[in-house]
Design an enzyme around this catalytic site. Sequence first.
Site, PDB file in Angstrom:
ATOM      1  N   ASP A  43       0.858  -1.180   0.000  1.00 12.19           N
ATOM      2  CA  ASP A  43       0.000   0.000   0.000  1.00 12.19           C
ATOM      3  C   ASP A  43       0.898   1.234   0.000  1.00 12.19           C
ATOM      4  O   ASP A  43       2.042   1.172   0.456  1.00 12.19           O
ATOM      5  CB  ASP A  43      -0.923   0.022   1.216  1.00 12.19           C
ATOM      6  CG  ASP A  43      -2.139   0.908   0.986  1.00 12.19           C
ATOM      7  OD1 ASP A  43      -3.169   0.387   0.520  1.00 12.19           O
ATOM      8  OD2 ASP A  43      -2.056   2.122   1.259  1.00 12.19           O
ATOM      9  N   VAL A  70       2.503   2.274  -6.735  1.00  8.47           N
ATOM     10  CA  VAL A  70       2.521   1.373  -7.886  1.00  8.47           C
ATOM     11  C   VAL A  70       2.424   2.092  -9.225  1.00  8.47           C
ATOM     12  O   VAL A  70       2.441   1.451 -10.273  1.00  8.47           O
ATOM     13  CB  VAL A  70       1.400   0.301  -7.783  1.00  8.47           C
ATOM     14  CG1 VAL A  70       1.700  -0.684  -6.678  1.00  8.47           C
ATOM     15  CG2 VAL A  70       0.042   0.956  -7.590  1.00  8.47           C
ATOM     16  N   TYR A 162     -12.514   7.885 -14.602  1.00  5.09           N
ATOM     17  CA  TYR A 162     -12.630   6.591 -13.943  1.00  5.09           C
ATOM     18  C   TYR A 162     -13.185   5.547 -14.906  1.00  5.09           C
ATOM     19  O   TYR A 162     -12.641   4.443 -15.031  1.00  5.09           O
ATOM     20  CB  TYR A 162     -13.534   6.722 -12.723  1.00  5.09           C
ATOM     21  CG  TYR A 162     -13.698   5.451 -11.915  1.00  5.09           C
ATOM     22  CD1 TYR A 162     -12.679   4.996 -11.099  1.00  5.09           C
ATOM     23  CD2 TYR A 162     -14.884   4.714 -11.963  1.00  5.09           C
ATOM     24  CE1 TYR A 162     -12.820   3.831 -10.342  1.00  5.09           C
ATOM     25  CE2 TYR A 162     -15.038   3.564 -11.215  1.00  5.09           C
ATOM     26  CZ  TYR A 162     -14.009   3.122 -10.413  1.00  5.09           C
ATOM     27  OH  TYR A 162     -14.164   1.973  -9.680  1.00  5.09           O
ATOM     28  N   LYS A 166     -11.195   2.197 -16.329  1.00  6.62           N
ATOM     29  CA  LYS A 166     -11.654   0.832 -16.088  1.00  6.62           C
ATOM     30  C   LYS A 166     -11.938   0.104 -17.400  1.00  6.62           C
ATOM     31  O   LYS A 166     -11.789  -1.128 -17.486  1.00  6.62           O
ATOM     32  CB  LYS A 166     -12.876   0.838 -15.182  1.00  6.62           C
ATOM     33  CG  LYS A 166     -12.578   1.324 -13.763  1.00  6.62           C
ATOM     34  CD  LYS A 166     -11.434   0.545 -13.114  1.00  6.62           C
ATOM     35  CE  LYS A 166     -11.208   0.948 -11.661  1.00  6.62           C
ATOM     36  NZ  LYS A 166     -10.118   0.164 -11.032  1.00  6.62           N
ATOM     37  N   THR A 197     -17.740   0.696   0.600  1.00  8.69           N
ATOM     38  CA  THR A 197     -16.381   0.567   1.120  1.00  8.69           C
ATOM     39  C   THR A 197     -15.899   1.932   1.593  1.00  8.69           C
ATOM     40  O   THR A 197     -16.504   2.964   1.281  1.00  8.69           O
ATOM     41  CB  THR A 197     -15.430   0.047   0.021  1.00  8.69           C
ATOM     42  OG1 THR A 197     -15.365   1.022  -1.036  1.00  8.69           O
ATOM     43  CG2 THR A 197     -15.909  -1.289  -0.539  1.00  8.69           C
TER      44      THR A 197
END
Length: 265
Positions: A43, A70, A162, A166, A197
């Site tokens: 993370d 990342v 976004y 995706k 979430t």
Amino acid sequence: MGDRLKDKVVFVTGAGSVGPGWGNGKAAAVQFAREGARVFALDINREAAEETAEIIRSEGGTVEADVCDVSQADAVKASVARAMEAFGRIDVLHNNVGIIDPGGPEDLTEEQWDRLMAINVKSLYLTCREVLPIMTAQGKGSIINISSIASTHSLGYSCISYSASKGAVNAFTRDIALNYAPKGIRCNTILPGLMNTPLIHKGNVTGVYGSTEAMVAARDALVPLGHMGDGWDVAHAAVFLASDESRFITGIELVLDGGITLKVR
């Protein structure tokens, strides 16, 4: 505790959570460990990675936590090297990192666009570039990329960067699946729908609705099953795609949405 992933090493990006509760990556990392995997949990936030690692250790699992951006090539290369030093192999790559910036082309700055694409798309290229040679040498591997139903359907408000990112994840997955199948490597995508979430409580998404309560109620009402999913729904699907139970499955887009995409075809 199960053994569906016994002796497998799972490399998880975005294994922390952006707030209290269970994000997709945190839940997946813990569930991988509960099924017998040794987990390398990455993370960008050290405290978040260590929180996940401590949960795994407290349950008797094996885990190494690492800090990694990342979207940066050198950081990814170093983390993969540390994973190999710790465990000697990587059987599963779980690409979970992703951010969201609501808005259309006129609302987003160029910097916002580039940052989101680097985190949501470039990161997959960087992790796969480092891990695919390892899996090829092993003659086997499973890659799981987290996409979204936003790649194929509208979320009800403009979220162009976004959605575009995706869509790229889906195409990226299909290419890897086809070209690495002869090498024993599978690559699949999970497309979560509306999920409750910590990420959606971070402000940007909440702001579209006016309040957290209004957001949750509105999103729950959109789902035919009557409620949003959560990180554990993604985690259980990821365990299946990581395990040998899915050994003949590659290149799929596994939709986890409570039926919401059935409303529009």
